[in-house]
Scaffold this motif. Structure first.
Motif, PDB file in Angstrom:
ATOM      1  N   GLU A   1       1.348  -1.202  -0.469  1.00 34.23           N
ATOM      2  CA  GLU A   1       0.283   0.194  -0.467  1.00 34.23           C
ATOM      3  C   GLU A   1       0.669   0.921  -0.187  1.00 34.23           C
ATOM      4  O   GLU A   1       0.303   2.036  -0.217  1.00 34.23           O
ATOM      5  CB  GLU A   1      -1.136   0.015   0.775  1.00 34.23           C
ATOM      6  CG  GLU A   1      -1.696  -0.959   0.753  1.00 34.23           C
ATOM      7  CD  GLU A   1      -3.076  -1.060   0.240  1.00 34.23           C
ATOM      8  OE1 GLU A   1      -3.233  -0.135  -0.264  1.00 34.23           O
ATOM      9  OE2 GLU A   1      -3.271  -2.265  -0.246  1.00 34.23           O
ATOM     10  N   GLY A   2       2.121   0.832  -0.041  1.00 40.30           N
ATOM     11  CA  GLY A   2       3.126   2.477  -0.191  1.00 40.30           C
ATOM     12  C   GLY A   2       3.212   3.276   0.834  1.00 40.30           C
ATOM     13  O   GLY A   2       3.183   4.146   1.349  1.00 40.30           O
ATOM     14  N   ARG A   3       3.018   2.352   2.300  1.00 46.34           N
ATOM     15  CA  ARG A   3       2.906   2.992   3.760  1.00 46.34           C
ATOM     16  C   ARG A   3       3.684   2.209   4.650  1.00 46.34           C
ATOM     17  O   ARG A   3       4.411   1.642   4.413  1.00 46.34           O
ATOM     18  CB  ARG A   3       1.512   2.609   4.170  1.00 46.34           C
ATOM     19  CG  ARG A   3      -0.218   3.165   3.743  1.00 46.34           C
ATOM     20  CD  ARG A   3       0.306   4.292   2.981  1.00 46.34           C
ATOM     21  NE  ARG A   3      -0.454   5.105   4.813  1.00 46.34           N
ATOM     22  CZ  ARG A   3      -0.371   6.392   4.235  1.00 46.34           C
ATOM     23  NH1 ARG A   3      -0.293   7.406   3.412  1.00 46.34           N
ATOM     24  NH2 ARG A   3      -1.184   7.010   4.909  1.00 46.34           N
ATOM     25  N   GLY A   4       4.620   2.783   5.756  1.00 45.52           N
ATOM     26  CA  GLY A   4       5.004   2.744   6.609  1.00 45.52           C
ATOM     27  C   GLY A   4       4.840   1.959   7.764  1.00 45.52           C
ATOM     28  O   GLY A   4       3.444   3.056   8.017  1.00 45.52           O
ATOM     29  N   LYS A   5       5.461   2.516   8.786  1.00 46.38           N
ATOM     30  CA  LYS A   5       5.293   2.234  10.600  1.00 46.38           C
ATOM     31  C   LYS A   5       5.118   2.371  11.007  1.00 46.38           C
ATOM     32  O   LYS A   5       4.119   2.959  12.075  1.00 46.38           O
ATOM     33  CB  LYS A   5       6.578   1.046  11.354  1.00 46.38           C
ATOM     34  CG  LYS A   5       6.766   0.015  10.784  1.00 46.38           C
ATOM     35  CD  LYS A   5       7.878  -0.523  11.273  1.00 46.38           C
ATOM     36  CE  LYS A   5       7.935  -2.229  10.741  1.00 46.38           C
ATOM     37  NZ  LYS A   5       9.088  -2.765  12.133  1.00 46.38           N
ATOM     38  N   THR A   6       5.165   4.192  10.307  1.00 45.63           N
ATOM     39  CA  THR A   6       4.389   5.400  11.337  1.00 45.63           C
ATOM     40  C   THR A   6       3.391   5.544  10.805  1.00 45.63           C
ATOM     41  O   THR A   6       2.120   6.357  11.101  1.00 45.63           O
ATOM     42  CB  THR A   6       5.663   7.071  11.045  1.00 45.63           C
ATOM     43  OG1 THR A   6       5.789   6.558   9.781  1.00 45.63           O
ATOM     44  CG2 THR A   6       6.780   6.153  11.535  1.00 45.63           C
ATOM     45  N   ASP A   7       2.709   5.375   9.873  1.00 43.65           N
ATOM     46  CA  ASP A   7       1.145   5.528   9.053  1.00 43.65           C
ATOM     47  C   ASP A   7       0.702   4.965  10.061  1.00 43.65           C
ATOM     48  O   ASP A   7       0.709   4.033  10.624  1.00 43.65           O
ATOM     49  CB  ASP A   7       1.324   4.995   7.734  1.00 43.65           C
ATOM     50  CG  ASP A   7       2.256   6.246   6.778  1.00 43.65           C
ATOM     51  OD1 ASP A   7       2.179   6.918   7.161  1.00 43.65           O
ATOM     52  OD2 ASP A   7       2.681   5.817   6.026  1.00 43.65           O
ATOM     53  N   PRO A   8      -0.678   5.448   9.470  1.00 42.74           N
ATOM     54  CA  PRO A   8      -1.730   5.135  11.008  1.00 42.74           C
ATOM     55  C   PRO A   8      -2.171   3.509  10.227  1.00 42.74           C
ATOM     56  O   PRO A   8      -2.627   2.867   8.513  1.00 42.74           O
ATOM     57  CB  PRO A   8      -3.417   5.723  10.732  1.00 42.74           C
ATOM     58  CG  PRO A   8      -2.619   6.628  10.146  1.00 42.74           C
ATOM     59  CD  PRO A   8      -1.599   6.985   9.427  1.00 42.74           C
ATOM     60  N   VAL A   9      -2.079   2.279  10.914  1.00 41.44           N
ATOM     61  CA  VAL A   9      -2.767   1.147  10.564  1.00 41.44           C
ATOM     62  C   VAL A   9      -4.314   0.517  11.903  1.00 41.44           C
ATOM     63  O   VAL A   9      -3.792   0.917  12.730  1.00 41.44           O
ATOM     64  CB  VAL A   9      -2.216   0.025  11.136  1.00 41.44           C
ATOM     65  CG1 VAL A   9      -2.232  -1.486  10.695  1.00 41.44           C
ATOM     66  CG2 VAL A   9      -0.580   0.087  10.123  1.00 41.44           C
TER      67      VAL A   9
ATOM     68  N   ASN B   1       1.959   3.440  15.334  1.00 41.63           N
ATOM     69  CA  ASN B   1      -0.134   3.884  14.372  1.00 41.63           C
ATOM     70  C   ASN B   1      -0.871   3.681  14.508  1.00 41.63           C
ATOM     71  O   ASN B   1      -1.582   3.946  13.618  1.00 41.63           O
ATOM     72  CB  ASN B   1       1.342   5.644  13.717  1.00 41.63           C
ATOM     73  CG  ASN B   1      -0.697   6.356  13.447  1.00 41.63           C
ATOM     74  OD1 ASN B   1      -1.310   6.327  14.635  1.00 41.63           O
ATOM     75  ND2 ASN B   1      -0.324   7.097  12.730  1.00 41.63           N
ATOM     76  N   VAL B   2      -0.354   2.842  15.715  1.00 46.50           N
ATOM     77  CA  VAL B   2      -1.833   1.536  15.464  1.00 46.50           C
ATOM     78  C   VAL B   2      -3.208   1.636  16.303  1.00 46.50           C
ATOM     79  O   VAL B   2      -3.399   2.052  17.411  1.00 46.50           O
ATOM     80  CB  VAL B   2      -1.344   0.024  15.436  1.00 46.50           C
ATOM     81  CG1 VAL B   2      -2.101  -1.070  15.739  1.00 46.50           C
ATOM     82  CG2 VAL B   2      -0.100  -0.788  15.143  1.00 46.50           C
TER      83      VAL B   2
END
Length: 197
Positions: A119-127, A151-152
């Motif tokens: 999805e082109g996202r990383g560990k700091t993006d909302p999940v 950001n879980v």
């Protein structure tokens, strides 16, 4: 940068991020939350909160962490990015619990990382993580947090919601009971596929 605001007895958390991402707002009062649904980050959503955030920012990664057979027979929210089980049901019955034994999915964190990469996202993006009623998704969130995710968000009511003690039925809350969009049909790209660990 995080901004915490307490309003009307509920915690409202707004996430400010680059590229004009929408704010994520929570109506969950963390002080009333069952401990098994809590996480170290303290980021919680109702299904309605999550749906509103996903409508505002469809790039948020949304993972259903239930067993894939559970997803097939019970349904799933429309708009999930993947089904990645945190635990997998076995065919061994536990007479004391009155349920089948579930075993951890050893590849869970790596599989969620693969979804984020896709999805082109990383560990700091909302999940956003969701299970049946918020317990397994809290466990999933804890694993992701231990792996460096920052950001879980746990959907504390889950897909089916909490049980009504009088009837034993899951009718109190949850994604499906809130009348939010859901389906039995799961796109092959979103379906969980076991991988070698």
């Amino acid at each position: 940068m995080w901004k915490h605001v307490i309003a009307a007895g509920a915690c409202v958390i707004a996430l400010a991020s680059p590229a004009g991402a929408a704010d994520i707002r929570s109506s969950v009062d963390a002080a009333t939350l069952d401990k098994k649904k809590s996480t170290p980050l303290g980021l919680y959503l109702t299904p309605q909160d999550a749906h509103a955030a996903l409508q505002a920012d469809p790039a948020i990664v949304f993972v259903d962490v239930r067993d894939p057979i559970e997803v097939a027979f019970v349904g799933h929210p429309e708009g999930i990015d993947a089904n990645v089980p945190v635990k997998i049901a076995t065919h061994r019955f536990d007479g004391k619990k009155g349920d089948y034994v579930m075993e951890p999915n050893a590849g869970f964190v790596a599989q969620v990382e693969a979804v984020l990469a896709r999805e082109g996202r990383g560990k700091t993006d909302p999940v956003f993580v969701m299970c049946r009623s918020g317990g397994r998704s809290a466990a999933a969130a804890r694993q992701l947090i231990e792996a460096g995710f920052t950001n879980v968000w746990n959907l504390v009511e889950g897909f089916e919601g909490d049980s009504d003690k009088a009837s034993g039925q899951r009718t109190l809350n949850g994604w499906r009971n809130a009348g939010l969009p859901w389906s039995y049909k799961l796109d092959e790209r979103l379906a969980w596929q076991p991988t070698a660990n």
